[in-house]
Scaffold this motif. Structure first.
Motif, PDB file in Angstrom:
ATOM      1  N   LEU A 188       0.650  -0.927   0.172  1.00  0.00           N
ATOM      2  CA  LEU A 188      -0.080  -0.063   0.127  1.00  0.00           C
ATOM      3  C   LEU A 188       0.966   1.080   0.358  1.00  0.00           C
ATOM      4  O   LEU A 188       2.042   0.818   0.593  1.00  0.00           O
ATOM      5  N   ASP A 189       0.368   2.749  -0.389  1.00  0.00           N
ATOM      6  CA  ASP A 189       1.282   3.222  -0.632  1.00  0.00           C
ATOM      7  C   ASP A 189       1.623   3.903   1.106  1.00  0.00           C
ATOM      8  O   ASP A 189       0.426   4.146   1.861  1.00  0.00           O
ATOM      9  N   ALA A 190       2.317   4.271   1.164  1.00  0.00           N
ATOM     10  CA  ALA A 190       2.848   4.577   2.775  1.00  0.00           C
ATOM     11  C   ALA A 190       1.990   5.294   3.643  1.00  0.00           C
ATOM     12  O   ALA A 190       2.246   5.830   4.318  1.00  0.00           O
ATOM     13  N   GLY A 191       1.635   6.391   2.314  1.00  0.00           N
ATOM     14  CA  GLY A 191       1.002   7.697   3.328  1.00  0.00           C
ATOM     15  C   GLY A 191      -1.045   7.014   3.079  1.00  0.00           C
ATOM     16  O   GLY A 191      -1.048   7.466   4.438  1.00  0.00           O
ATOM     17  N   VAL A 192      -1.229   5.858   2.461  1.00  0.00           N
ATOM     18  CA  VAL A 192      -2.138   5.463   3.638  1.00  0.00           C
ATOM     19  C   VAL A 192      -1.980   4.904   4.361  1.00  0.00           C
ATOM     20  O   VAL A 192      -2.680   4.664   5.314  1.00  0.00           O
ATOM     21  N   LEU A 193      -0.846   3.985   4.802  1.00  0.00           N
ATOM     22  CA  LEU A 193      -0.634   3.050   5.784  1.00  0.00           C
ATOM     23  C   LEU A 193      -0.413   4.705   7.439  1.00  0.00           C
ATOM     24  O   LEU A 193      -0.577   3.983   8.222  1.00  0.00           O
ATOM     25  N   VAL A 194       0.364   5.481   7.246  1.00  0.00           N
ATOM     26  CA  VAL A 194       0.298   6.789   7.686  1.00  0.00           C
ATOM     27  C   VAL A 194      -1.100   7.264   8.547  1.00  0.00           C
ATOM     28  O   VAL A 194      -0.856   6.891   9.650  1.00  0.00           O
ATOM     29  N   HIS A 195      -1.640   6.785   7.015  1.00  0.00           N
ATOM     30  CA  HIS A 195      -3.169   7.643   7.425  1.00  0.00           C
ATOM     31  C   HIS A 195      -3.905   6.953   8.857  1.00  0.00           C
ATOM     32  O   HIS A 195      -4.438   6.893   9.878  1.00  0.00           O
ATOM     33  N   VAL A 196      -3.458   5.253   8.101  1.00  0.00           N
ATOM     34  CA  VAL A 196      -4.604   4.280   8.677  1.00  0.00           C
ATOM     35  C   VAL A 196      -4.109   4.073   9.955  1.00  0.00           C
ATOM     36  O   VAL A 196      -4.389   3.964  10.735  1.00  0.00           O
ATOM     37  N   GLU A 197      -2.210   3.547   9.717  1.00  0.00           N
ATOM     38  CA  GLU A 197      -1.755   3.919  11.509  1.00  0.00           C
ATOM     39  C   GLU A 197      -2.624   5.112  12.127  1.00  0.00           C
ATOM     40  O   GLU A 197      -2.562   5.009  13.303  1.00  0.00           O
ATOM     41  N   ASP A 198      -2.648   6.531  12.344  1.00  0.00           N
ATOM     42  CA  ASP A 198      -3.286   7.470  12.521  1.00  0.00           C
ATOM     43  C   ASP A 198      -4.631   7.488  12.738  1.00  0.00           C
ATOM     44  O   ASP A 198      -5.208   7.916  14.302  1.00  0.00           O
ATOM     45  N   GLU A 199      -5.647   6.869  12.621  1.00  0.00           N
ATOM     46  CA  GLU A 199      -6.902   6.886  12.780  1.00  0.00           C
ATOM     47  C   GLU A 199      -7.147   5.626  14.133  1.00  0.00           C
ATOM     48  O   GLU A 199      -7.816   5.858  14.658  1.00  0.00           O
ATOM     49  N   LEU A 200      -5.847   4.891  14.023  1.00  0.00           N
ATOM     50  CA  LEU A 200      -6.124   3.694  14.625  1.00  0.00           C
ATOM     51  C   LEU A 200      -5.494   4.687  15.936  1.00  0.00           C
ATOM     52  O   LEU A 200      -6.033   3.623  17.206  1.00  0.00           O
ATOM     53  N   ASP A 201      -4.227   4.743  15.897  1.00  0.00           N
ATOM     54  CA  ASP A 201      -3.837   5.527  17.258  1.00  0.00           C
ATOM     55  C   ASP A 201      -4.880   6.301  17.639  1.00  0.00           C
ATOM     56  O   ASP A 201      -5.074   6.549  19.227  1.00  0.00           O
ATOM     57  N   ARG A 202      -5.619   7.475  17.083  1.00  0.00           N
ATOM     58  CA  ARG A 202      -7.019   8.124  17.339  1.00  0.00           C
ATOM     59  C   ARG A 202      -8.501   7.155  18.133  1.00  0.00           C
ATOM     60  O   ARG A 202      -8.901   8.068  18.777  1.00  0.00           O
ATOM     61  N   CYS A 203      -8.334   6.594  17.578  1.00  0.00           N
ATOM     62  CA  CYS A 203     -10.033   5.783  17.468  1.00  0.00           C
ATOM     63  C   CYS A 203      -9.531   5.055  19.452  1.00  0.00           C
ATOM     64  O   CYS A 203      -8.762   4.641  19.796  1.00  0.00           O
ATOM     65  N   ASP A 204     -10.845   5.510  19.959  1.00  0.00           N
ATOM     66  CA  ASP A 204     -11.484   4.956  21.115  1.00  0.00           C
ATOM     67  C   ASP A 204     -11.672   3.034  21.142  1.00  0.00           C
ATOM     68  O   ASP A 204     -11.732   2.205  21.746  1.00  0.00           O
ATOM     69  N   LEU A 205     -12.293   2.988  19.708  1.00  0.00           N
ATOM     70  CA  LEU A 205     -13.163   1.564  19.552  1.00  0.00           C
ATOM     71  C   LEU A 205     -12.746   0.831  18.114  1.00  0.00           C
ATOM     72  O   LEU A 205     -12.997   1.992  16.875  1.00  0.00           O
ATOM     73  N   CYS A 206     -11.806  -0.224  17.976  1.00  0.00           N
ATOM     74  CA  CYS A 206     -11.673  -0.514  16.710  1.00  0.00           C
ATOM     75  C   CYS A 206     -12.168  -1.880  16.317  1.00  0.00           C
ATOM     76  O   CYS A 206     -12.121  -2.828  17.240  1.00  0.00           O
ATOM     77  N   LEU A 207     -13.561  -1.999  15.167  1.00  0.00           N
ATOM     78  CA  LEU A 207     -14.293  -3.183  15.354  1.00  0.00           C
ATOM     79  C   LEU A 207     -13.603  -4.179  14.057  1.00  0.00           C
ATOM     80  O   LEU A 207     -13.560  -3.005  12.572  1.00  0.00           O
ATOM     81  N   VAL A 208     -13.202  -5.189  14.068  1.00  0.00           N
ATOM     82  CA  VAL A 208     -12.806  -5.782  12.508  1.00  0.00           C
ATOM     83  C   VAL A 208     -13.818  -6.782  12.791  1.00  0.00           C
ATOM     84  O   VAL A 208     -14.112  -7.890  12.926  1.00  0.00           O
ATOM     85  N   VAL A 209     -13.929  -6.979  11.223  1.00  0.00           N
ATOM     86  CA  VAL A 209     -15.197  -7.772  11.227  1.00  0.00           C
ATOM     87  C   VAL A 209     -14.957  -8.348   9.643  1.00  0.00           C
ATOM     88  O   VAL A 209     -14.029  -7.765   8.761  1.00  0.00           O
ATOM     89  N   ARG A 210     -14.421  -9.489  10.082  1.00  0.00           N
ATOM     90  CA  ARG A 210     -14.738 -10.448   8.890  1.00  0.00           C
ATOM     91  C   ARG A 210     -15.821 -11.498   8.242  1.00  0.00           C
ATOM     92  O   ARG A 210     -16.430 -11.755   9.044  1.00  0.00           O
ATOM     93  N   ARG A 211     -15.324 -12.277   7.320  1.00  0.00           N
ATOM     94  CA  ARG A 211     -16.188 -13.670   6.684  1.00  0.00           C
ATOM     95  C   ARG A 211     -15.992 -14.600   7.522  1.00  0.00           C
ATOM     96  O   ARG A 211     -15.015 -15.009   8.011  1.00  0.00           O
ATOM     97  N   PRO A 212     -17.172 -15.176   8.562  1.00  0.00           N
ATOM     98  CA  PRO A 212     -17.080 -16.370   8.697  1.00  0.00           C
ATOM     99  C   PRO A 212     -16.487 -17.540   8.753  1.00  0.00           C
ATOM    100  O   PRO A 212     -16.567 -17.866   7.445  1.00  0.00           O
ATOM    101  N   SER A 213     -15.151 -17.584   9.238  1.00  0.00           N
ATOM    102  CA  SER A 213     -14.525 -19.288   8.829  1.00  0.00           C
ATOM    103  C   SER A 213     -15.308 -20.954   8.971  1.00  0.00           C
ATOM    104  O   SER A 213     -16.616 -20.618   9.480  1.00  0.00           O
TER     105      SER A 213
END
Length: 169
Positions: free
Chosen positions: A144-169
């Motif tokens: 992924l573009d480094a800028g995208v990864l930095v943005h994602v990291e910033d969002e994860l650092d700021r969030c107070d709830l992270c939901l990981v949604v995945r397909r049931p296996s």
């Protein structure tokens, strides 16, 4: 970090207090709507595995075939409808916004390629460049573009709830 739990009352409480929610998901969620994933059932397009077409090397060898593959994938998406996970994520985003909280068919295997002439494929129009455009995706073997990864990291650092949604296996 919290341990996994099935306590919906506790989840509702945590969710109600969250001011910055991030939802992380992958392509598997769309499989429930019938969108073939690259590695799962339906991962073949004609006689090729999707992973053989979703690479810079495949684009260099046969850009027409790769563009045709992504055109097929777009056409498939037009025939699908959102599934429960898509709807739940969209509803979550709408609720957060209302509350002022932040939240973020393949042809037969023997079918011949369309063999669109390279000159007829999409081209860059910026400043007379005319270079061959590629689909706007991240291919296997690319980062992924480094800028995208930095943005994602910033969002994860700021969030107070992270939901990981995945397909049931």
């Amino acid at each position: 970090m919290s341990t996994p739990s099935s306590d919906m009352a506790a989840f509702r409480e945590i969710f109600s207090r969250a001011r910055h929610v991030v939802v992380v998901t992958g392509a598997g969620v769309s499989a429930e709507s019938g969108v073939p994933t690259f590695r799962g059932p339906g991962g073949f397009w004609r006689q090729w595995q999707a992973q053989q077409l979703a690479t810079p090397e495949a684009f260099s060898r046969n850009p027409s075939r790769v563009w045709e593959f992504y055109h097929y994938r777009r056409e498939v998406m037009f025939t699908k409808t959102p599934n429960a996970a898509h709807l739940a994520i969209a509803e979550c985003q709408q609720r957060l916004a209302r509350q002022g909280r932040k939240g973020k068919g393949a042809p037969e295997p023997g079918t011949a390629d369309a063999q669109v002439a390279v000159d007829d494929l999409p081209r860059c129009e910026e400043g007379g460049c005319r270079g061959l455009l590629r689909p706007a995706v991240v291919w296997f073997g690319e980062a992924l573009d480094a800028g995208v990864l930095v943005h994602v990291e910033d969002e994860l650092d700021r969030c107070d709830l992270c939901l990981v949604v995945r397909r049931p296996s």
